[in-house]
Design an enzyme around this catalytic site. Structure first.
Site, mmCIF file in Angstrom:
data_model
loop_
_atom_site.group_PDB
_atom_site.id
_atom_site.type_symbol
_atom_site.label_atom_id
_atom_site.label_comp_id
_atom_site.label_asym_id
_atom_site.label_seq_id
_atom_site.Cartn_x
_atom_site.Cartn_y
_atom_site.Cartn_z
ATOM 1 N N ALA A 235 -91.532 38.125 -19.863
ATOM 2 C CA ALA A 235 -90.535 38.485 -20.876
ATOM 3 C C ALA A 235 -89.474 37.388 -20.867
ATOM 4 C CB ALA A 235 -89.921 39.833 -20.539
ATOM 5 N N GLY B 172 -94.204 39.846 -17.406
ATOM 6 C CA GLY B 172 -94.667 40.514 -18.625
ATOM 7 C C GLY B 172 -95.935 39.884 -19.193
ATOM 8 N N GLU C 44 -98.597 41.586 -17.382
ATOM 9 C CA GLU C 44 -98.662 42.962 -17.914
ATOM 10 C C GLU C 44 -99.328 42.997 -19.287
ATOM 11 O OE1 GLU C 44 -94.393 43.517 -17.255
ATOM 12 O OE2 GLU C 44 -94.868 45.335 -16.135
ATOM 13 N N GLU D 57 -91.244 39.662 -10.993
ATOM 14 C CA GLU D 57 -89.958 40.294 -11.284
ATOM 15 C C GLU D 57 -89.083 40.442 -10.056
ATOM 16 O OE1 GLU D 57 -92.910 41.216 -12.368
ATOM 17 O OE2 GLU D 57 -92.830 41.736 -14.479
HETATM 18 N N1 DAK Z 1 -88.170 33.397 -20.114
HETATM 19 C C1 DAK Z 1 -87.461 32.463 -20.807
HETATM 20 N N2 DAK Z 1 -87.751 31.147 -20.765
HETATM 21 C C2 DAK Z 1 -88.772 30.745 -19.993
HETATM 22 C C3 DAK Z 1 -89.546 31.660 -19.236
HETATM 23 C C4 DAK Z 1 -89.204 33.054 -19.330
HETATM 24 N N3 DAK Z 1 -89.914 34.023 -18.687
HETATM 25 N N4 DAK Z 1 -90.476 30.969 -18.563
HETATM 26 C C5 DAK Z 1 -90.303 29.661 -18.890
HETATM 27 N N5 DAK Z 1 -89.283 29.538 -19.751
HETATM 28 C C6 DAK Z 1 -88.753 28.301 -20.352
HETATM 29 C C7 DAK Z 1 -87.944 27.499 -19.342
HETATM 30 O O1 DAK Z 1 -86.637 28.018 -19.245
HETATM 31 C C8 DAK Z 1 -88.000 26.121 -19.957
HETATM 32 O O2 DAK Z 1 -87.106 26.061 -21.030
HETATM 33 P P1 DAK Z 1 -86.003 24.864 -21.127
HETATM 34 O O3 DAK Z 1 -85.262 24.904 -19.846
HETATM 35 O O4 DAK Z 1 -86.846 23.632 -21.287
HETATM 36 O O5 DAK Z 1 -85.202 25.219 -22.354
HETATM 37 C C9 DAK Z 1 -89.411 26.072 -20.545
HETATM 38 O O6 DAK Z 1 -89.832 27.439 -20.700
HETATM 39 C C10 DAK Z 1 -90.412 25.371 -19.637
HETATM 40 O O7 DAK Z 1 -90.343 25.978 -18.358
HETATM 41 P P2 DAK Z 1 -90.155 25.148 -17.001
HETATM 42 O O8 DAK Z 1 -89.403 23.891 -17.240
HETATM 43 O O9 DAK Z 1 -89.603 26.081 -15.996
HETATM 44 O O10 DAK Z 1 -91.682 24.798 -16.689
HETATM 45 P P3 DAK Z 1 -92.362 24.535 -15.277
HETATM 46 O O11 DAK Z 1 -93.760 24.075 -15.594
HETATM 47 O O12 DAK Z 1 -91.491 23.698 -14.403
HETATM 48 O O13 DAK Z 1 -92.433 25.990 -14.579
HETATM 49 C C11 DAK Z 1 -92.885 28.395 -14.513
HETATM 50 C C12 DAK Z 1 -93.226 26.978 -15.113
HETATM 51 C C13 DAK Z 1 -93.730 29.405 -15.291
HETATM 52 C C14 DAK Z 1 -93.276 28.407 -13.038
HETATM 53 C C15 DAK Z 1 -91.365 28.640 -14.665
HETATM 54 O O14 DAK Z 1 -91.004 28.405 -16.022
HETATM 55 C C16 DAK Z 1 -90.999 30.065 -14.338
HETATM 56 O O15 DAK Z 1 -90.859 30.390 -13.153
HETATM 57 N N6 DAK Z 1 -90.794 30.905 -15.354
HETATM 58 C C17 DAK Z 1 -90.357 32.259 -15.161
HETATM 59 C C18 DAK Z 1 -91.499 33.115 -14.700
HETATM 60 C C19 DAK Z 1 -91.066 34.543 -14.460
HETATM 61 O O16 DAK Z 1 -90.228 34.789 -13.578
HETATM 62 N N7 DAK Z 1 -91.591 35.495 -15.213
HETATM 63 C C20 DAK Z 1 -91.232 36.890 -15.078
HETATM 64 C C21 DAK Z 1 -90.052 37.161 -16.003
HETATM 65 S S1 DAK Z 1 -89.495 38.859 -15.900
HETATM 66 C C22 DAK Z 1 -90.186 45.197 -20.171
HETATM 67 C C23 DAK Z 1 -91.208 44.364 -20.565
HETATM 68 C C24 DAK Z 1 -91.467 43.253 -19.824
HETATM 69 C C25 DAK Z 1 -90.718 42.924 -18.740
HETATM 70 C C26 DAK Z 1 -89.702 43.761 -18.362
HETATM 71 C C27 DAK Z 1 -89.430 44.896 -19.082
HETATM 72 N N8 DAK Z 1 -89.904 46.377 -20.932
HETATM 73 C C28 DAK Z 1 -90.739 46.632 -22.095
HETATM 74 C C29 DAK Z 1 -88.955 47.339 -20.476
HETATM 75 C C30 DAK Z 1 -91.033 41.703 -18.045
HETATM 76 C C31 DAK Z 1 -90.194 41.043 -17.260
HETATM 77 C C32 DAK Z 1 -90.561 39.672 -16.897
HETATM 78 O O17 DAK Z 1 -91.561 39.141 -17.299
#
Ligand code: DAK
Length: 255
Positions: free
Chosen positions: A63, A106, A109, A129
């Site tokens: 997400a 997400g 998911e 998360e």
């Molecule tokens: N959200 C927003 N932006 C994201 C993102 C995300 N989840 N993942 C990547 N990006 C963006 C980065 O911020 C970056 O943008 P700029 O800084 O260039 O503007 C761009 O995508 C490229 O990412 P990186 O520079 O970080 O790329 P790398 O190859 O170095 O790293 C990575 C890739 C996937 C390891 C890293 O980006 C990362 O750790 N991303 C976050 C992964 C994560 O933590 N995902 C879980 C998020 S929490 C719900 C529904 C769903 C959810 C909750 C509730 N309801 C319906 C109630 C879900 C929650 C989640 O998913």
């Protein structure tokens, strides 16, 4: 730029997440477009199976953290994002996730809301998360536990680790791992094979299997029996059995 691309290849369609600059982070706007595309294909009799995919680098990195970061509990509850996400799981047609690169949070998911996951050897799965001080909110604690069992689900969700396609295969999360260049073709090939079957029987099978996640065995068996009986009132059942006896391929019309 549209956040979702739809490629029609009747009798199947490929729905592609298209937010490459954010690794297909699942913003509310993207989820709205995704659900609109899926629901439109779900209601289209020319389409019999759907493949959901992202890019080679990322299926979906979760997400959108930037859009969630400042929300309070009351605000996120009021926004009720789950209402949109739930509509992915409500698609009645077979839905195959073709995953390459990141399927995190997400994104993982979302892949689990699909019926089958085909993964490239480059795929990386995880519920991250916990690293953000939250827990999965779109079904991860439930669907992952059903898919890979309690001990592994605990490990995945409590550690916030990332797992390879091979590990996901071994755990039972994905049904097949392909070479990097093949994942989408493999998913499309499977979708085409499924699309040859009776759409009514497919919907019944999907409903019965999903009921197994939701109900005790006796209730699930009862539901399966009812769906089984109902299929004997369809032309597709007559056609399927007639074709067998005539030693020819059936032609299912969905009636
Ligand atoms: N959200 C927003 N932006 C994201 C993102 C995300 N989840 N993942 C990547 N990006 C963006 C980065 O911020 C970056 O943008 P700029 O800084 O260039 O503007 C761009 O995508 C490229 O990412 P990186 O520079 O970080 O790329 P790398 O190859 O170095 O790293 C990575 C890739 C996937 C390891 C890293 O980006 C990362 O750790 N991303 C976050 C992964 C994560 O933590 N995902 C879980 C998020 S929490 C719900 C529904 C769903 C959810 C909750 C509730 N309801 C319906 C109630 C879900 C929650 C989640 O998913």
């Amino acid at each position: 730029m549209p956040l979702i691309l739809v490629h029609r290849e009747e009798p199947i369609a490929v729905v592609q997440l298209n937010r490459p600059e954010a690794l297909n982070a699942l913003s509310p706007a993207l989820m709205q477009e995704l659900v609109a595309a899926l629901e439109s294909l779900d209601g289209d009799p020319k389409i019999r199976a759907i493949v959901l995919t992202g890019s080679e680098k990322s299926f979906a990195a979760g997400a959108d953290i930037k859009e969630m970061a400042s929300l309070t509990a009351a605000e996120i509850k009021k926004e009720n994002p789950l209402a949109v996400w739930d509509r992915v799981a409500a698609v009645k047609k077979p839905l195959i996730a073709a995953v390459s690169g990141f399927a995190l949070g997400g994104g993982c998911e979302l892949s689990m809301m699909c019926d089958i996951i085909i993964a490239s050897e480059t795929a990386k799965f995880g519920q991250l998360e916990i690293n953000l001080g939250i827990i999965p909110g779109a079904g991860g604690t439930q669907r992952l536990t059903h898919a890979i069992g309690k001990s592994k689900a605990m490990e995945w969700i409590l550690s916030g680790n990332i797992y390879s396609a091979e590990e996901a295969l071994k755990a039972g999360l994905v049904s097949k791992v392909t070479p990097a260049a093949e994942y989408l073709n493999e998913a499309k090939k499977l979708a085409l094979k499924i699309a040859e079957k009776s759409p009514i029987a497919l919907a019944a099978a999907k409903k019965a299997i999903l009921a197994s996640l939701d109900s005790p065995l006796t209730e699930g068996l009862q539901r399966e029996r009812e769906l089984f009986y109902q299929l004997f009132d369809t032309e597709d059942q007559k056609e399927g059995m007639q074709a067998f006896m005539e030693k020819r391929k059936p032609c299912f019309k969905g009636s």
